[in-house]
Write a protein that holds these residues in place. Structure first.
Motif, PDB file in Angstrom:
ATOM      1  N   ILE A  66     -11.082   8.426   4.620  1.00 44.03           N
ATOM      2  CA  ILE A  66     -11.222   7.613   6.012  1.00 44.03           C
ATOM      3  C   ILE A  66     -12.691   7.748   6.498  1.00 44.03           C
ATOM      4  CG2 ILE A  66     -10.297   6.783   8.213  1.00 44.03           C
ATOM      5  CD1 ILE A  66      -7.541   8.095   7.085  1.00 44.03           C
ATOM      6  N   ILE A 116      -4.765   1.979   9.492  1.00 43.32           N
ATOM      7  CA  ILE A 116      -5.360   3.319  10.024  1.00 43.32           C
ATOM      8  C   ILE A 116      -5.891   3.167  11.641  1.00 43.32           C
ATOM      9  CG2 ILE A 116      -7.121   4.969  10.010  1.00 43.32           C
ATOM     10  CD1 ILE A 116      -4.819   5.587   8.069  1.00 43.32           C
ATOM     11  N   SER A 164      -7.718  -0.442  11.612  1.00 43.63           N
ATOM     12  CA  SER A 164      -8.184  -1.080  10.395  1.00 43.63           C
ATOM     13  C   SER A 164      -7.488  -2.393  10.239  1.00 43.63           C
ATOM     14  CB  SER A 164      -7.993  -0.284   9.247  1.00 43.63           C
ATOM     15  OG  SER A 164      -6.878  -0.278   8.668  1.00 43.63           O
TER      16      SER A 164
END
Length: 124
Positions: free
Chosen positions: A44, A98, A114
């Motif tokens: 990430i 996320i 996201s």
């Protein structure tokens, strides 16, 4: 015409006070549309506005259902960190998301999510 400028100025100030204009973080990965495999590793990544104070940490959460429920991935990452190696959960979803959250000491946390991505469950 000055009346409209006044109304617009008040509207903008209200947006800023309610944190809509304080998005200090941008998620670079995942952005949405990715297809991940369960039990794999995924990095990430995010970037931040340089105005973020050094005493603020980052939290990361995962939602398998487009934001209805959230699970903590990690908490209290140092403000200098810009990526996290995530063990992707072994679930089937087309609505994974996320969220990277600026964890402020004042309790007025601010985050960004996201777009939805897919996780394909790894068969045992």
């Amino acid at each position: 015409m000055n009346y409209l400028r006044y109304i617009f100025s008040i509207f903008f100030i209200v947006l800023c006070i309610t944190n809509i204009c304080y998005a200090h973080v941008t998620i670079l990965q995942p952005v949405g549309g990715e297809v991940l495999t369960g039990n794999s590793n995924f990095t990430i990544k995010w970037d931040i506005d340089e105005s973020v104070p050094p005493n603020e940490n980052w939290d990361i959460r995962f939602s398998p259902d487009n934001g209805l429920n959230w699970k903590v991935v990690t908490k209290n990452l140092n403000s200098t960190v810009r990526q996290f190696n995530w063990k992707v959960p072994n679930v089937n979803t087309t609505q994974g998301r996320i969220e990277v959250i600026e964890d402020r000491p004042t309790g007025t946390d601010d985050g960004v999510r996201s777009g939805p991505f897919t996780i394909v469950r790894l068969k045992k």
